[in-house]
Design an enzyme around this catalytic site. Structure first.
Site, short mmCIF file in Angstrom:
data_model
loop_
_atom_site.label_atom_id
_atom_site.label_comp_id
_atom_site.label_asym_id
_atom_site.label_seq_id
_atom_site.Cartn_x
_atom_site.Cartn_y
_atom_site.Cartn_z
N ALA A 65 40.85 -19.91 41.68
CA ALA A 65 42.04 -19.13 42.04
C ALA A 65 43.01 -19.18 40.87
CB ALA A 65 42.67 -19.70 43.29
N GLY A 109 37.73 -21.79 43.52
CA GLY A 109 37.49 -20.56 44.28
C GLY A 109 36.30 -19.76 43.74
N GLU A 112 33.35 -21.30 45.28
CA GLU A 112 33.41 -20.96 46.71
C GLU A 112 33.01 -19.51 46.95
OE1 GLU A 112 37.48 -22.52 46.70
OE2 GLU A 112 36.89 -23.80 48.38
N GLU A 132 39.70 -28.94 42.23
CA GLU A 132 41.05 -28.76 42.77
C GLU A 132 41.86 -30.05 42.78
OE1 GLU A 132 38.31 -27.39 44.11
OE2 GLU A 132 38.74 -25.37 44.85
C1 HXC Z 1 44.72 -19.08 35.78
C2 HXC Z 1 43.27 -19.65 34.12
C3 HXC Z 1 42.44 -20.32 35.03
C4 HXC Z 1 42.83 -20.32 36.41
C5 HXC Z 1 41.59 -20.52 33.06
N1 HXC Z 1 42.70 -19.80 32.91
N2 HXC Z 1 41.39 -20.85 34.35
N3 HXC Z 1 44.41 -19.03 34.49
N4 HXC Z 1 43.97 -19.69 36.72
N5 HXC Z 1 42.07 -20.90 37.38
C6 HXC Z 1 43.26 -19.25 31.67
C7 HXC Z 1 43.85 -20.34 30.80
O1 HXC Z 1 45.17 -20.65 31.21
C8 HXC Z 1 43.82 -19.67 29.45
O2 HXC Z 1 44.88 -18.74 29.36
C9 HXC Z 1 42.53 -18.86 29.50
O3 HXC Z 1 42.23 -18.68 30.88
C10 HXC Z 1 41.36 -19.59 28.84
O4 HXC Z 1 41.25 -20.87 29.43
P1 HXC Z 1 41.07 -22.22 28.57
O5 HXC Z 1 41.41 -23.35 29.45
O6 HXC Z 1 41.80 -22.11 27.26
O7 HXC Z 1 39.49 -22.17 28.30
P2 HXC Z 1 38.49 -23.39 28.05
O8 HXC Z 1 39.12 -24.43 27.17
O9 HXC Z 1 37.20 -22.76 27.64
O10 HXC Z 1 38.30 -24.10 29.47
C11 HXC Z 1 37.69 -23.39 30.52
C12 HXC Z 1 37.93 -24.11 31.89
C13 HXC Z 1 39.44 -24.34 32.09
C14 HXC Z 1 37.18 -25.44 31.91
C15 HXC Z 1 37.34 -23.19 32.96
O11 HXC Z 1 40.12 -23.11 31.85
C16 HXC Z 1 39.80 -24.81 33.45
O12 HXC Z 1 39.64 -25.99 33.76
N6 HXC Z 1 40.35 -23.91 34.29
C17 HXC Z 1 40.86 -24.27 35.60
C18 HXC Z 1 39.74 -24.50 36.57
C19 HXC Z 1 40.25 -24.88 37.96
O13 HXC Z 1 40.99 -25.90 38.07
N7 HXC Z 1 39.90 -24.12 39.01
C20 HXC Z 1 40.35 -24.38 40.36
C21 HXC Z 1 41.58 -23.58 40.66
S1 HXC Z 1 42.20 -23.88 42.29
P3 HXC Z 1 45.81 -18.64 28.06
O14 HXC Z 1 46.85 -17.63 28.47
O15 HXC Z 1 46.34 -20.01 27.82
O16 HXC Z 1 44.88 -18.16 27.00
C22 HXC Z 1 41.20 -22.98 43.29
C23 HXC Z 1 41.52 -23.03 44.76
C24 HXC Z 1 40.78 -22.00 45.56
O17 HXC Z 1 40.33 -22.31 42.89
C25 HXC Z 1 41.38 -21.84 46.94
C26 HXC Z 1 42.28 -20.64 47.07
C27 HXC Z 1 42.71 -20.32 48.49
#
Ligand code: HXC
Length: 258
Positions: A65, A109, A112, A132
């Site tokens: 998400a 997400g 999921e 998360e």
């Molecule tokens: C918003 C995101 C994002 C996310 C990545 N980006 N994931 N933006 N939401 N979930 C953005 C980064 O901010 C960055 O933007 C660009 O995408 C590239 O990401 P990087 O981190 O620089 O890439 P990398 O180093 O290759 O790492 C990839 C990654 C990492 C391992 C996937 O991005 C990461 O850990 N992302 C978050 C994963 C996460 O925690 N997901 C769970 C979310 S909560 P900029 O602008 O800086 O270039 C969830 C809840 C669901 O999903 C339930 C909902 C109801």
């Protein structure tokens, strides 16, 4: 139909929906979820569509998400909007088989969403995770429930508590994905599977989907009864007569979805 965050293409009875927010690693925001729900609903009700593929890019299926969109929201915002609830319900209501074709990250997400599909085909590059906990939250679109049913409590707990990622081999070993293929062959493999499904009677495919999904919703006894009722009911269809006649006559069946 033109969308902002997904690309939709229907060819030979298969609709492919590609998540397309490359700058945010396909993070799921409200626009994307709404567009995805709309595209899935359209595929579900379009008689020309017999199977759906949900995919992302070569680098990422979806990184979860959209953290930027969620960060400042309050409990009341989340609760009153039922964040992503109606949209995911629309995906789960889809009557056509949906295959997730996953390359790269499928996190939070994203993982999921892949698990909401009927089965997952993974590229060797796929990485699944429910990280998360690193954001101070728990999975919110079914991760704690579906991943646990797929891979068992120990591995699911490990994934949710440590936030570690699972690679494609581990995902296949533990029953999360049905096949792993080289990244270059991912779409070919998914399209091949979708074409195979598209050749079947759509009526039977819908019943199969209902039967298997019911196994997650009910007791064994009820599920077995449900399956037997479905099995018997298909003897009221022309496609059952055709399928069995074709076998006995040593020819390919010509299903008519009747
Ligand atoms: C918003 C995101 C994002 C996310 C990545 N980006 N994931 N933006 N939401 N979930 C953005 C980064 O901010 C960055 O933007 C660009 O995408 C590239 O990401 P990087 O981190 O620089 O890439 P990398 O180093 O290759 O790492 C990839 C990654 C990492 C391992 C996937 O991005 C990461 O850990 N992302 C978050 C994963 C996460 O925690 N997901 C769970 C979310 S909560 P900029 O602008 O800086 O270039 C969830 C809840 C669901 O999903 C339930 C909902 C109801």
């Amino acid at each position: 139909m033109a969308f902002e965050t997904i690309v939709v293409d229907t060819e030979e009875h298969v609709t492919t929906i590609r998540l397309n927010r490359p700058d945010a690693l396909n993070a799921l925001n409200q626009t994307l979820l709404k567009e995805l729900a709309q595209a899935v609903e359209e595929a579900s009700t379009n008689d020309n569509v017999r199977c759906v593929i949900l995919t992302g890019s070569e680098k990422v299926f979806a990184a979860g998400a959209d953290i930027r969109e969620m960060a400042e929201k309050s409990y009341v915002d989340m609760m009153t909007s039922d964040y992503f609830g109606p949209e995911t319900e629309a995906i789960l209501r889809c009557r056509k088989p949906i295959i997730a074709a996953v390359a790269g990250y499928a996190l939070g997400g994203g993982c999921e969403l892949a698990m909401m599909c009927d089965f997952i085909i993974a590229a060797e590059t796929a990485k699944f995770g429910q990280p998360e906990i690193n954001l101070g939250v728990v999975a919110g679109l079914g991760g704690s429930q579906r991943l646990t049913r797929f891979v068992g409590k120990s591995k699911s707990m490990d994934m949710h508590l440590t936030g570690r990622f699972m690679d494609a081999d581990e995902a296949e070993r533990s029953g999360l994905v049905s096949r792993v293929v080289p990244a270059k062959r991912l779409m070919e493999e998914a399209q091949g599977a979708a074409q195979k499904i598209a050749e079947k009677s759509i009526l039977t495919a819908m019943v199969v989907k209902e039967a298997v999904n019911r196994s997650y919703e009910t007791t064994l006894r009820e599920g077995l009864l449900f399956e037997r009722r479905l099995f018997f009911s298909l003897f009221a269809t022309e496609d059952q007569k055709e399928g069995m006649a074709a076998f006995l006559e040593k020819r390919e069946p010509q299903f008519r979805d009747k």
